[in-house]
Design a protein around this motif. Structure first.
Motif, PDB file in Angstrom:
ATOM      1  N   ILE A 107       2.889  16.283  10.312  1.00  0.00           N
ATOM      2  CA  ILE A 107       2.234  17.023   9.232  1.00  0.00           C
ATOM      3  C   ILE A 107       1.803  18.399   9.732  1.00  0.00           C
ATOM      4  N   ARG A 161      -1.863   5.321   4.293  1.00  0.00           N
ATOM      5  CA  ARG A 161      -1.509   3.909   4.148  1.00  0.00           C
ATOM      6  C   ARG A 161      -1.579   3.207   5.501  1.00  0.00           C
ATOM      7  N   LEU A 162      -1.027   3.846   6.516  1.00  0.00           N
ATOM      8  CA  LEU A 162      -1.081   3.276   7.864  1.00  0.00           C
ATOM      9  C   LEU A 162      -2.520   3.175   8.335  1.00  0.00           C
ATOM     10  N   ASP A 163      -3.300   4.201   8.022  1.00  0.00           N
ATOM     11  CA  ASP A 163      -4.712   4.193   8.425  1.00  0.00           C
ATOM     12  C   ASP A 163      -5.429   2.993   7.819  1.00  0.00           C
ATOM     13  N   MET A 165       9.049   4.523   2.049  1.00  0.00           N
ATOM     14  CA  MET A 165       7.985   5.423   2.494  1.00  0.00           C
ATOM     15  C   MET A 165       8.060   5.623   4.007  1.00  0.00           C
ATOM     16  N   THR A 195       1.289  12.536   4.135  1.00  0.00           N
ATOM     17  CA  THR A 195      -0.144  12.273   4.121  1.00  0.00           C
ATOM     18  C   THR A 195      -0.430  10.918   3.489  1.00  0.00           C
ATOM     19  N   ARG A 196       0.288  10.623   2.414  1.00  0.00           N
ATOM     20  CA  ARG A 196       0.117   9.316   1.772  1.00  0.00           C
ATOM     21  C   ARG A 196       0.526   8.194   2.726  1.00  0.00           C
ATOM     22  N   THR A 197       1.609   8.410   3.417  1.00  0.00           N
ATOM     23  CA  THR A 197       2.078   7.397   4.355  1.00  0.00           C
ATOM     24  C   THR A 197       1.069   7.189   5.476  1.00  0.00           C
ATOM     25  N   ARG A 198       0.545   8.301   5.978  1.00  0.00           N
ATOM     26  CA  ARG A 198      -0.432   8.195   7.056  1.00  0.00           C
ATOM     27  C   ARG A 198      -1.670   7.458   6.584  1.00  0.00           C
ATOM     28  N   VAL A 207      -4.140   0.190   6.950  1.00  0.00           N
ATOM     29  CA  VAL A 207      -3.678  -1.002   7.651  1.00  0.00           C
ATOM     30  C   VAL A 207      -4.401  -1.153   8.983  1.00  0.00           C
ATOM     31  N   ILE A 208      -4.519  -0.036   9.695  1.00  0.00           N
ATOM     32  CA  ILE A 208      -5.180  -0.070  10.998  1.00  0.00           C
ATOM     33  C   ILE A 208      -6.638  -0.478  10.850  1.00  0.00           C
ATOM     34  N   SER A 226      -6.856  -4.194  10.066  1.00  0.00           N
ATOM     35  CA  SER A 226      -6.518  -5.095  11.157  1.00  0.00           C
ATOM     36  C   SER A 226      -7.451  -4.930  12.348  1.00  0.00           C
TER      37      SER A 226
END
Lengths: 131, 131
Positions: A93, B102-104, A51, B97-100, B106-107, B110
């Motif tokens: 994006i 996912r990162l969101d 990903m 968008t899915r990756t973002r 995580v952010i 944390s």
DNA sequence: CTAGAACCTGACGTTGACGTCAGAGGCAAG
DNA sequence: CTTGCCTCTGACGTCAACGTCAGGTTCTAG
């Protein structure tokens, strides 16, 4: 599971998995004879790596971010790094959306009967214009 | 204008422009001495090419699509090709968008004080967990 | 007219994420 | 036991989009 099964289940090549390990993106335990073994969740890990590769991140960047994605450590720097990558993806994006809209406009134009280049009737050996 | 000016105005290297011409993505007229000359709209053309490169299209694909983008010719095949590329870009946007997201996630995790890895107080020499 | 910037062709170098091949060892089935 | 598939390391190959260098020509400012 061994490397072949992981490759199949994660949809990547065996070579890719060894490469990921080499880059510090994937761990494996070794059998006495040296064969790699992976737990179930390695499948998810590999798909996450894919990903991130897909989002244009490099091996090094992914290696930097993975510990934080694992929610094991979090420093202001790592969080900033995560946010920076997220913002990069956001920008990507936006750019892609602009590109798609541009292509959409072209398609609409060339499909519309009013368009100057609509296709009508039999394949008219139309000479493609030069560059 | 000459190649140096076009490069500056379009924000790419001179080498890139020569490469684009080699790939059939850009035309130039030549002065008697062999120097390339470009019209004003070459700037837009180069930026379009950059846009398509940015969307992950290859030189060959761009070369295939450009005549249609120029709305000079349109066959069912070329329109299908355009639509296919647009769909690819759409899919890419969905993936990003899915990756973002996912990162969101995580952010958020944390950063949240409730999170198991929130950063508090002075930089505690916390040992980053292994891969 | 001349120095220096810009341009030319041709060709080799770079980078990342693997592909591919060679040669050798490991493992389950019959 | 041996056949056949899986795995290992090591190393070279690939591909795209340029970067960079060499050696030579052309343009332009003073």
């Amino acid at each position: 599971m061994r490397i072949g099964e992981l490759a199949t289940r994660a949809g990547v090549s065996v070579r890719a998995l060894r490469y990921y390990e080499e880059q510090g993106l994937l761990r494996s335990t070794r059998s006495p004879s040296g064969q790699r073994h992976y737990p179930e969740h390695a499948v998810d890990r590999v798909q996450l790596v894919q990903m991130l590769y897909g989002a244009g991140l490099s091996s090094k960047t992914i290696a930097d971010l993975l510990p934080c994605v694992d929610a094991q450590v979090s420093t202001p720097e790592s969080r900033a790094r995560l946010a920076a990558e997220r913002d990069r993806i956001d920008a990507q994006i936006v750019e892609l959306t602009r590109t798609r809209d541009r292509l959409d406009a072209v398609i609409t134009l060339s499909t519309s009967p009013a368009g100057g280049c609509a296709y009508e009737g039999a394949p008219a050996e139309q000479e493609p214009v030069a560059i």
